[in-house]
Scaffold this motif. Sequence first.
Motif, PDB file in Angstrom:
ATOM      1  N   TYR B 196     -12.872  11.425  16.017  1.00 53.21           N
ATOM      2  CA  TYR B 196     -12.565  11.496  14.364  1.00 53.21           C
ATOM      3  C   TYR B 196     -12.396  10.212  13.868  1.00 53.21           C
ATOM      4  CZ  TYR B 196     -12.942  16.553  14.704  1.00 53.21           C
ATOM      5  OH  TYR B 196     -13.407  17.864  14.790  1.00 53.21           O
ATOM      6  N   GLN B 197     -12.874   9.741  12.824  1.00 53.78           N
ATOM      7  CA  GLN B 197     -12.655   8.469  11.861  1.00 53.78           C
ATOM      8  C   GLN B 197     -12.056   9.058  10.717  1.00 53.78           C
ATOM      9  OE1 GLN B 197     -15.258   6.250   9.840  1.00 53.78           O
ATOM     10  NE2 GLN B 197     -15.176   4.506  11.461  1.00 53.78           N
ATOM     11  N   ALA B 198     -11.098   8.442  10.246  1.00 53.15           N
ATOM     12  CA  ALA B 198     -10.416   8.648   8.834  1.00 53.15           C
ATOM     13  C   ALA B 198     -10.267   7.430   7.985  1.00 53.15           C
ATOM     14  CB  ALA B 198      -9.160   9.439   9.119  1.00 53.15           C
ATOM     15  N   MET B 199     -10.712   7.467   6.981  1.00 58.92           N
ATOM     16  CA  MET B 199     -10.256   6.327   5.907  1.00 58.92           C
ATOM     17  C   MET B 199      -9.325   6.779   4.742  1.00 58.92           C
ATOM     18  SD  MET B 199     -12.552   4.186   3.546  1.00 58.92           S
ATOM     19  CE  MET B 199     -12.306   2.309   3.626  1.00 58.92           C
ATOM     20  N   VAL B 200      -8.288   6.223   4.609  1.00 62.90           N
ATOM     21  CA  VAL B 200      -7.298   6.653   3.850  1.00 62.90           C
ATOM     22  C   VAL B 200      -6.708   5.474   2.866  1.00 62.90           C
ATOM     23  CG1 VAL B 200      -4.646   6.519   4.499  1.00 62.90           C
ATOM     24  CG2 VAL B 200      -5.954   8.504   5.058  1.00 62.90           C
ATOM     25  N   VAL B 201      -6.102   5.834   1.632  1.00 61.10           N
ATOM     26  CA  VAL B 201      -5.602   4.890   0.819  1.00 61.10           C
ATOM     27  C   VAL B 201      -4.145   5.153   0.478  1.00 61.10           C
ATOM     28  CG1 VAL B 201      -6.358   5.789  -1.177  1.00 61.10           C
ATOM     29  CG2 VAL B 201      -6.160   3.345  -1.074  1.00 61.10           C
ATOM     30  N   THR B 202      -3.234   4.195   0.469  1.00 57.76           N
ATOM     31  CA  THR B 202      -2.141   4.544   0.185  1.00 57.76           C
ATOM     32  C   THR B 202      -1.345   3.653  -1.009  1.00 57.76           C
ATOM     33  OG1 THR B 202       0.299   5.002   1.159  1.00 57.76           O
ATOM     34  CG2 THR B 202      -1.151   2.968   1.974  1.00 57.76           C
ATOM     35  N   GLY B 203      -0.739   4.061  -1.691  1.00 51.42           N
ATOM     36  CA  GLY B 203       0.005   3.321  -2.859  1.00 51.42           C
ATOM     37  C   GLY B 203       1.122   3.844  -3.552  1.00 51.42           C
ATOM     38  N   ASN B 204       1.893   3.095  -4.246  1.00 50.51           N
ATOM     39  CA  ASN B 204       3.082   3.806  -4.866  1.00 50.51           C
ATOM     40  C   ASN B 204       2.974   3.827  -6.388  1.00 50.51           C
ATOM     41  OD1 ASN B 204       3.132   0.969  -5.742  1.00 50.51           O
ATOM     42  ND2 ASN B 204       5.372   0.861  -4.975  1.00 50.51           N
ATOM     43  N   GLY B 205       1.665   3.565  -6.953  1.00 51.96           N
ATOM     44  CA  GLY B 205       1.529   3.633  -8.525  1.00 51.96           C
ATOM     45  C   GLY B 205       1.943   2.577  -9.165  1.00 51.96           C
ATOM     46  N   GLN B 206       2.805   1.520  -8.544  1.00 49.19           N
ATOM     47  CA  GLN B 206       3.423   0.510  -9.167  1.00 49.19           C
ATOM     48  C   GLN B 206       2.785  -1.050  -8.967  1.00 49.19           C
ATOM     49  OE1 GLN B 206       6.070   1.043 -11.040  1.00 49.19           O
ATOM     50  NE2 GLN B 206       6.328   3.174 -10.192  1.00 49.19           N
ATOM     51  N   GLY B 207       1.407  -0.901  -8.240  1.00 45.43           N
ATOM     52  CA  GLY B 207       0.830  -2.215  -7.966  1.00 45.43           C
ATOM     53  C   GLY B 207       0.710  -2.395  -6.481  1.00 45.43           C
ATOM     54  N   LEU B 208       1.312  -1.793  -5.730  1.00 51.43           N
ATOM     55  CA  LEU B 208       1.306  -1.751  -4.444  1.00 51.43           C
ATOM     56  C   LEU B 208       0.238  -0.814  -3.670  1.00 51.43           C
ATOM     57  CD1 LEU B 208       4.767  -2.359  -2.730  1.00 51.43           C
ATOM     58  CD2 LEU B 208       2.881  -4.108  -2.664  1.00 51.43           C
ATOM     59  N   ALA B 209      -0.707  -1.274  -2.904  1.00 49.22           N
ATOM     60  CA  ALA B 209      -1.577  -0.553  -2.259  1.00 49.22           C
ATOM     61  C   ALA B 209      -2.509  -0.977  -1.278  1.00 49.22           C
ATOM     62  CB  ALA B 209      -2.608   0.066  -3.385  1.00 49.22           C
ATOM     63  N   GLY B 210      -2.939  -0.070  -0.273  1.00 47.79           N
ATOM     64  CA  GLY B 210      -3.427  -0.433   1.019  1.00 47.79           C
ATOM     65  C   GLY B 210      -4.445   0.526   1.386  1.00 47.79           C
ATOM     66  N   PHE B 211      -5.530   0.168   2.193  1.00 48.39           N
ATOM     67  CA  PHE B 211      -6.413   1.008   2.710  1.00 48.39           C
ATOM     68  C   PHE B 211      -6.506   0.928   4.456  1.00 48.39           C
ATOM     69  CE2 PHE B 211     -10.324  -0.815   4.083  1.00 48.39           C
ATOM     70  CZ  PHE B 211     -10.100  -1.978   3.257  1.00 48.39           C
ATOM     71  N   ILE B 278      -8.129   5.475  -5.599  1.00 47.05           N
ATOM     72  CA  ILE B 278      -7.494   4.208  -5.139  1.00 47.05           C
ATOM     73  C   ILE B 278      -6.624   3.661  -6.702  1.00 47.05           C
ATOM     74  CG2 ILE B 278      -7.834   1.570  -5.002  1.00 47.05           C
ATOM     75  CD1 ILE B 278     -10.641   2.501  -3.514  1.00 47.05           C
ATOM     76  N   CYS B 279      -7.531   3.725  -7.649  1.00 48.21           N
ATOM     77  CA  CYS B 279      -6.717   3.326  -8.838  1.00 48.21           C
ATOM     78  C   CYS B 279      -5.464   4.147  -9.134  1.00 48.21           C
ATOM     79  CB  CYS B 279      -7.847   3.933 -10.177  1.00 48.21           C
ATOM     80  SG  CYS B 279      -9.144   2.679  -9.972  1.00 48.21           S
ATOM     81  N   GLN B 280      -5.363   5.386  -8.705  1.00 46.50           N
ATOM     82  CA  GLN B 280      -4.304   6.248  -8.932  1.00 46.50           C
ATOM     83  C   GLN B 280      -3.049   5.850  -8.001  1.00 46.50           C
ATOM     84  OE1 GLN B 280      -5.680  10.242  -8.237  1.00 46.50           O
ATOM     85  NE2 GLN B 280      -6.588  10.380 -10.233  1.00 46.50           N
ATOM     86  N   ALA B 281      -3.713   5.324  -6.899  1.00 46.26           N
ATOM     87  CA  ALA B 281      -2.700   4.812  -5.851  1.00 46.26           C
ATOM     88  C   ALA B 281      -2.215   3.562  -6.463  1.00 46.26           C
ATOM     89  CB  ALA B 281      -3.389   4.765  -4.452  1.00 46.26           C
ATOM     90  N   ILE B 282      -3.009   2.679  -7.068  1.00 51.55           N
ATOM     91  CA  ILE B 282      -2.312   1.522  -7.669  1.00 51.55           C
ATOM     92  C   ILE B 282      -1.371   1.588  -8.778  1.00 51.55           C
ATOM     93  CG2 ILE B 282      -2.961  -0.899  -8.531  1.00 51.55           C
ATOM     94  CD1 ILE B 282      -5.515  -0.573  -6.734  1.00 51.55           C
TER      95      ILE B 282
END
Lengths: 370, 429
Positions: B196-211, B278-282
Motif C-alpha cells: 500500500y502506498q499513501a500520500m499525506v499532507v499535514t499542516g497547522n493552518g498557520q503557514g507550516l505544512a509538509g507532505f 493542501i491550502c487548508q493545511a497551510i
Amino acid sequence: MSLLKLVQNNTKSAFFRCNEPKIFLISSRKLSIVPSIYDGEDPAPKFFSSGIQILLKRLTRPDFAKVFRKRNNSNISVLRTPKYKFVTDEELRMEKLKADKSADRLLQMPPVVKVHKPIDDVLSIDPALIGYDSAKYLFTDISFGVDNEHRTIIERDPDGTLRSCDHAERKRLNQGRKIREPLIFQDEEKFHSLLDRLQYEYVLDRACVQYEPDEPTYHKLTSITYQHIDLKSMYDLLRSTRHFGPLAFYLTWHKSVDNLMLELLQSADVREAVLLLALRQALHGDLSSGEESSALVSQILPTPVQLTKKEQLSEEDIQLDTKCIECVDKYINTNSAMKSQQGLALQGFREHYQQLVELSRGLKKAHGAA
Amino acid sequence: MASKLLALRSLISKPLNLIVNQTPQKLDFVYNLKSFSTTSVSNINFFNKLPAEKLWKSVTSVSNAGAKKGRGKGAGRIRIRDLNRGQIIGVGKVNMLWPGLSAPVIRGRELLKQQRLPDDPERMEKLIKLRDSMTKFRRLKLSPIERGWSGSRMPGRSIGPPDPVVDEEFTGFDTKVLQLRSLLIMKGTLGRTRNYQAMVVTGNGQGLAGFGIGKAKEAPAALRKAKNRAGKKLMNFEIYDGHTIFHDFFTAFGKTKLYVQKKNKGYGLSCHRAIKEICQAIGIKDLRAKLEGSNNLQHIVKAFFIGLLQQRTHQQLAEEKKLHLVEYKAENQNYPTVVASPEYVRTKEEIPKDETLDFIQYVMNDRVILRRKKFPRFFQTMPHYEIYLKKYEKYRNHEKIRLNLKAEYGEIKSFLNDKYPEPKEGKEE
C-alpha cells in the motif's frame, strides 16, 4: 403628537404668515432638542468663502483610511482581486495627488444655504374659469438646456388663479427622487432611535439624497442631528466624512462651540482648537483673542494633519504650540461657557505637553552629544 | 428394593395414563415389552466432533494459492459467525430457573427451587436477527464531516496529527490523506506481492505544512508512515494578510502544469481537491489554481509546493525591482497604498526600455495566460432574438416593480386605488 403633525403639515402656511423664526418643539424620550434653522442672515456667502472652507476642511482632519473605507452602499456587487503596480517616486507622487483629488471629491461638503422662500407669485386671476374642471392643470417648460431649478412651472387652480408652482410640486415634477419620504423622516420615534444608535452618517447621507439643501425639512433634520451629536460629544464619528464641515459651521453659527472645544482639548489638539477660534472669529468677530487666532492660522495650516499623537517635537512645533495654548487660555477666561471643564482640560494638556517637551529636548541633547 | 419398586411404578403409571387421560392421536408409539433393541442415544454428532473454528474453516476456507491471489476477501465471502453470541448459559429453548447457575440459591430468606419460567416466543427470531447482522458485508457509513472525497474511501479523510517526536508534540496539526493505493509488484521469490502506498499532507493552518509518502503491506501502517514522514518534512510558508498568496505564479513538475492566481477575500478555494486540502493545511483561504497537462496527483502536489516555496514576498519583489509596490483595491475606490518600498528607488531614466514593469507579467516570468474569446450563445445569433428582446423590454422590469409595490403599499395596487377603489372579487361574481 397630533398637534405636532398639524404644525408639521402647516409649515408652509406658517412661513407665509410671518417672517419671524418659528421654533417647533419635538420632545424625544430623554432629550428634548429644539431644531434651530439658519434664520435671519444668509449663511451661504460665509460658508462658501475660501478662508472658512479651508478652516472647515482642516477641522475634518481627513484620515485617508476612513475616507476610502469599504462602503456597503457602493455599486460593486462582488469583491475583486487587488491590483499591483511598480512605481517610481515621481509616479507615486502623481498617484498621491490623484488620490487627494478624489478624497476632495468624497469630502465635498453638502452646502449650507438658507431656507428657500416660498414661491407665491400669482400671474393672473380668471374667475371665469371656475367650474371648468375639478383638477389642477400644470404647465412645464420642457425646452432643452434649462436647469431644473430655473424651469418655469405654473399651475391653473380650479378657482381660476394662474400661479407659479410651489417647491414641493416643482420637486415632484422634476422627477428627482422617490415621491414617498422614508419612514425614518416621517416618524419621530424611528428618527430618534437612529440617532440614539449613533447612525449619524447614515441619517445625514439619507437626508442629502432625499432633500435639497434649501428645504425646511432638510434644515430641521440636520439641526436635530447636529445638536444630538453635540450633546453626546460624538464628533469622532463624523470626522473624515463630508458632514463635519457643516456640523462645525452650524455649531459655530449658533455659538455652541464649547463642547467641541472641550473635546479637542481633551484629545490634545490645541492647533485645531485655535482653528476653531479663528472660525468663530470669522463668523461672528466677537472674540477678544480674535486677531491672534487668525494670525496663528496662517502658521498652523502648512503643518501636516495630525492623525496620531506626536512623540517627538521640534523647536518650531513647541513654539507654535505654546502660542496656541496661550490663545486658547485667553479664550477660556473670556468667552467660554464651560470655563472650569475647559480649564481643567487645558491644565492636563499643559502638563502632558511639558513632559513631551522635556522628553524631546532630552533626546535631542543625547543625539547631539552622540 | 426401592429401585425395583420405583421401576415397577413407572411401568404401571404409563399404561394407566394412557387409559385414563385419553391422550391425542399423536401418540402412536407402541410399547414394545416383548422384544427390546438397543438404540444408541448418542451425545456426539457431526456438529460436536470438532471445535467451531475448524467447522467454520471447512466451510469458508480458501486455498493457499487462492489466498495469495486475494480470493475470499471481497463482498461475496461467507463470514464466520459466532453462534454463542446472544446466548447465556442457563437460558435455552425451555426457559427455566436454575438456582446456582443463572440465579442465586438463596434470595433473601427464600431457598429458590428449580422452576419453569414463561417462555420467550421471540427468542429464536432475536438470535436469527443477530446472526444475520453479523454475516453481511456492511458498507462503512461515515458522517458527512468525516467523509473524504468519496464514500468511505480514505482520500480526503483526516487521520489526526503526526505522532509526537521525542519532546515535540504536534499541537494544532491535522493530516489529510491525498492518495491511498495498492501496488502489486512481482518478486522472484514471493511472486506477486501487494503493497500500500499513501500520500499525506499535514499542516497547522498557520503557514507550516509538509507532505509525505509512505509504503507498507497494510493500509493503516502506510498511512502512519506517511503521516510521520510529513511531520518530519515541514515547510514554512508566508501568507499575505492571512488568507492568500502574495502573487500569481506558474509551476510545472513533469507534464503537470499549474497556473495559480491570487484572489480577494471571500473568493474561496477554486482548485483541484488535492490543492484544496493542501491550502487548508497551510491556511490559505482564497485561491484559484488551473491545472493543465497531466493530472498525476503526486506531480500536482509537488508542483504546488515548489511554486509556493519559490514565491517572493512583496518586500522581496520591491527589492528586486528597486521600485515601490503599490496596491489598488476596488472596494477602497482604488486608493494607492504602498505595500513595500525598497531602500533605494530607481528613477525613470534608470529603468531600461524593455524591462517588464507590469506586475502580473513580471511575476509570471513573462508568461501570458491565454484568455479565450467569448463567443455569443447559440440563441443570440438566431434570427428571432432581437425581436424577442424588443418584446421583452415591456415587462423586463415588472418583477422589481412588484417588489417595490409590495414594499410600499403592502400589495400590488396602483396609487390611484385610493381614489378609485377596485371592486371586490366576491361582488363581481
